[in-house]
Design a protein around this motif. Structure first.
Motif, PDB file in Angstrom:
ATOM      1  N   MET A   1      41.727 101.908 -14.075  1.00 51.23           N
ATOM      2  CA  MET A   1      41.610 102.890 -13.017  1.00 51.23           C
ATOM      3  C   MET A   1      40.768 102.317 -11.879  1.00 51.23           C
ATOM      4  N   LYS A   2      41.264 102.388 -10.667  1.00 53.41           N
ATOM      5  CA  LYS A   2      40.543 101.884  -9.499  1.00 53.41           C
ATOM      6  C   LYS A   2      39.514 102.908  -9.039  1.00 53.41           C
ATOM      7  N   ILE A   3      38.284 102.424  -8.800  1.00 51.86           N
ATOM      8  CA  ILE A   3      37.227 103.264  -8.238  1.00 51.86           C
ATOM      9  C   ILE A   3      36.488 102.437  -7.191  1.00 51.86           C
ATOM     10  N   SER A   4      35.787 103.121  -6.291  1.00 48.76           N
ATOM     11  CA  SER A   4      35.017 102.366  -5.298  1.00 48.76           C
ATOM     12  C   SER A   4      33.778 101.789  -5.969  1.00 48.76           C
ATOM     13  N   LEU A   5      33.281 100.699  -5.415  1.00 44.44           N
ATOM     14  CA  LEU A   5      32.114 100.043  -5.979  1.00 44.44           C
ATOM     15  C   LEU A   5      30.907 100.973  -6.001  1.00 44.44           C
ATOM     16  N   THR A   6      30.821 101.897  -5.045  1.00 46.05           N
ATOM     17  CA  THR A   6      29.678 102.822  -5.004  1.00 46.05           C
ATOM     18  C   THR A   6      29.652 103.754  -6.206  1.00 46.05           C
ATOM     19  N   HIS A   7      30.788 103.937  -6.872  1.00 42.48           N
ATOM     20  CA  HIS A   7      30.860 104.811  -8.050  1.00 42.48           C
ATOM     21  C   HIS A   7      31.036 104.023  -9.345  1.00 42.48           C
ATOM     22  N   ALA A   8      30.968 102.716  -9.260  1.00 45.65           N
ATOM     23  CA  ALA A   8      31.195 101.880 -10.446  1.00 45.65           C
ATOM     24  C   ALA A   8      29.963 101.888 -11.348  1.00 45.65           C
ATOM     25  N   PRO A   9      30.159 101.695 -12.642  1.00 46.68           N
ATOM     26  CA  PRO A   9      29.011 101.669 -13.571  1.00 46.68           C
ATOM     27  C   PRO A   9      28.169 100.420 -13.389  1.00 46.68           C
ATOM     28  N   ASP A  11      25.864  97.223 -14.834  1.00 46.70           N
ATOM     29  CA  ASP A  11      25.812  96.290 -15.973  1.00 46.70           C
ATOM     30  C   ASP A  11      27.132  96.185 -16.727  1.00 46.70           C
ATOM     31  N   ARG A  12      28.253  96.310 -16.014  1.00 44.20           N
ATOM     32  CA  ARG A  12      29.577  96.128 -16.599  1.00 44.20           C
ATOM     33  C   ARG A  12      30.350  95.133 -15.750  1.00 44.20           C
ATOM     34  N   GLN A  13      31.153  94.305 -16.398  1.00 38.53           N
ATOM     35  CA  GLN A  13      32.022  93.407 -15.650  1.00 38.53           C
ATOM     36  C   GLN A  13      33.046  94.237 -14.877  1.00 38.53           C
ATOM     37  N   LEU A  14      33.169  93.948 -13.586  1.00 39.17           N
ATOM     38  CA  LEU A  14      34.107  94.649 -12.704  1.00 39.17           C
ATOM     39  C   LEU A  14      35.057  93.629 -12.094  1.00 39.17           C
ATOM     40  N   ILE A  15      36.297  94.034 -11.874  1.00 35.83           N
ATOM     41  CA  ILE A  15      37.289  93.186 -11.230  1.00 35.83           C
ATOM     42  C   ILE A  15      37.635  93.784  -9.866  1.00 35.83           C
ATOM     43  N   LEU A 184      23.539  91.515 -21.159  1.00 34.17           N
ATOM     44  CA  LEU A 184      23.517  90.140 -21.652  1.00 34.17           C
ATOM     45  C   LEU A 184      24.739  89.846 -22.516  1.00 34.17           C
ATOM     46  N   GLU A 185      25.177  90.808 -23.298  1.00 37.08           N
ATOM     47  CA  GLU A 185      26.382  90.614 -24.115  1.00 37.08           C
ATOM     48  C   GLU A 185      27.601  90.364 -23.247  1.00 37.08           C
ATOM     49  N   GLU A 186      27.625  90.988 -22.064  1.00 34.71           N
ATOM     50  CA  GLU A 186      28.726  90.757 -21.130  1.00 34.71           C
ATOM     51  C   GLU A 186      28.832  89.280 -20.755  1.00 34.71           C
ATOM     52  N   LYS A 187      27.691  88.604 -20.798  1.00 35.84           N
ATOM     53  CA  LYS A 187      27.656  87.183 -20.451  1.00 35.84           C
ATOM     54  C   LYS A 187      27.721  86.287 -21.685  1.00 35.84           C
ATOM     55  N   GLU A 237      37.946  97.678 -10.851  1.00 37.23           N
ATOM     56  CA  GLU A 237      38.347  98.220 -12.154  1.00 37.23           C
ATOM     57  C   GLU A 237      37.353  97.712 -13.197  1.00 37.23           C
ATOM     58  N   PRO A 238      36.692  98.621 -13.915  1.00 36.03           N
ATOM     59  CA  PRO A 238      35.766  98.185 -14.973  1.00 36.03           C
ATOM     60  C   PRO A 238      36.549  97.537 -16.119  1.00 36.03           C
ATOM     61  N   MET A 239      36.016  96.435 -16.616  1.00 37.03           N
ATOM     62  CA  MET A 239      36.630  95.768 -17.766  1.00 37.03           C
ATOM     63  C   MET A 239      36.184  96.459 -19.045  1.00 37.03           C
ATOM     64  N   GLU A 240      37.000  96.364 -20.066  1.00 34.63           N
ATOM     65  CA  GLU A 240      36.633  96.950 -21.360  1.00 34.63           C
ATOM     66  C   GLU A 240      35.428  96.204 -21.923  1.00 34.63           C
ATOM     67  N   PRO A 241      34.437  96.942 -22.525  1.00 35.31           N
ATOM     68  CA  PRO A 241      33.267  96.275 -23.098  1.00 35.31           C
ATOM     69  C   PRO A 241      33.671  95.335 -24.214  1.00 35.31           C
TER      70      PRO A 241
END
Length: 241
Positions: A1-9, A11-15, A184-187, A237-241
């Motif tokens: 789902m596309k969201i604006s960066l201002t509403h993105a979570p 500490d999550r990988q975003l595309i 940190l797990e994201e990395k 788009e937030p990536m799946e954890p």
């Protein structure tokens, strides 16, 4: 789902899925960011400098966000957060304004309640290039996050900020809450993993915002402070954890 960066979570990988304004697209492209690229939205703690102090176990580093939540009783009777102290000041830890995770992290570092600490200095923003696991994939983390990684080199236990280059560092604990652990797990950095410090360098921060900022970071060490209006034009788009 596309969201604006201002509403993105946080500490999550975003595309980046789309950029709806040509000026913002040009700005990002000049910095090497394009549709399909990945980054993380940082919380406000990225703007706070880490601090170095001396406690029962010697010198340690606390991330800026953590240091704001530690209350110290100075020898002259004043009480203040660690971040308000000045070089050479001494005091005793009176408590924290946060969760039990923070108290536990302080105990690991030898910063126990009622024990003396000496404030040494505020640290400049630095980036740590880390080789992760058997693949050796290189990721970039900031000093405040490096300070939250606790582990050992051989039999010596220490913070990752005190590790030497090229020495295998076994991660035993993340000195922070769930958000720090997930970031940190994201990395690819987690308890039970072995990591290696490759390089430390001053953080390359591009600040496009005067006051309020939406802060993003890439694995290769780019930190970009965007105005909310600019961030609104970036769809992710937030990536799946």
């Amino acid at each position: 789902m596309k969201i604006s960066l201002t509403h993105a979570p946080f500490d999550r990988q975003l595309i980046i899925s789309d950029i709806t304004e040509a000026g913002v697209e040009t700005l990002l492209s000049r910095l090497g960011l394009f549709r399909g690229d990945k980054f993380v939205r940082e919380d406000e703690e990225v703007l706070l400098h880490p601090v170095r102090l001396r406690g029962e176990k010697g010198e340690v580093v606390l991330g800026g966000g953590m240091a704001t939540r530690v209350i110290v009783h100075l020898d002259d009777g004043r009480r203040m957060p660690l971040t308000d102290m000045r070089t050479g000041q001494r005091g005793h830890i009176e408590g924290t304004t946060c969760s039990a995770n923070l108290t536990e992290a302080l105990n690991v570092l030898g910063l126990n309640e009622d024990e003396e600490v000496v404030y040494l200095r505020q640290l400049p923003s630095m980036d740590y290039t880390v080789a992760v696991g058997k693949s050796g994939r290189a990721v970039s983390i900031q000093e405040g996050m490096a300070a939250k990684i606790w582990g050992r080199i051989g039999e010596r236990r220490l913070q990752f900020v005190s590790a030497g280059k090229g020495q295998p560092f076994f991660v035993e604990k993340i000195l922070g809450g769930l958000r720090s652990t997930k970031a940190l797990e994201e990395k690819g950095i987690a308890v039970g993993h072995t990591i290696n410090l490759e390089a430390v360098a001053p953080a390359q921060i591009f600040n496009m915002a005067v006051q309020e900022a939406v802060v993003i970071s890439t694995d290769d060490g780019l930190h970009l402070h965007l105005r909310p209006g600019q961030a609104e034009r970036i769809l992710v788009e937030p990536m799946e954890p």
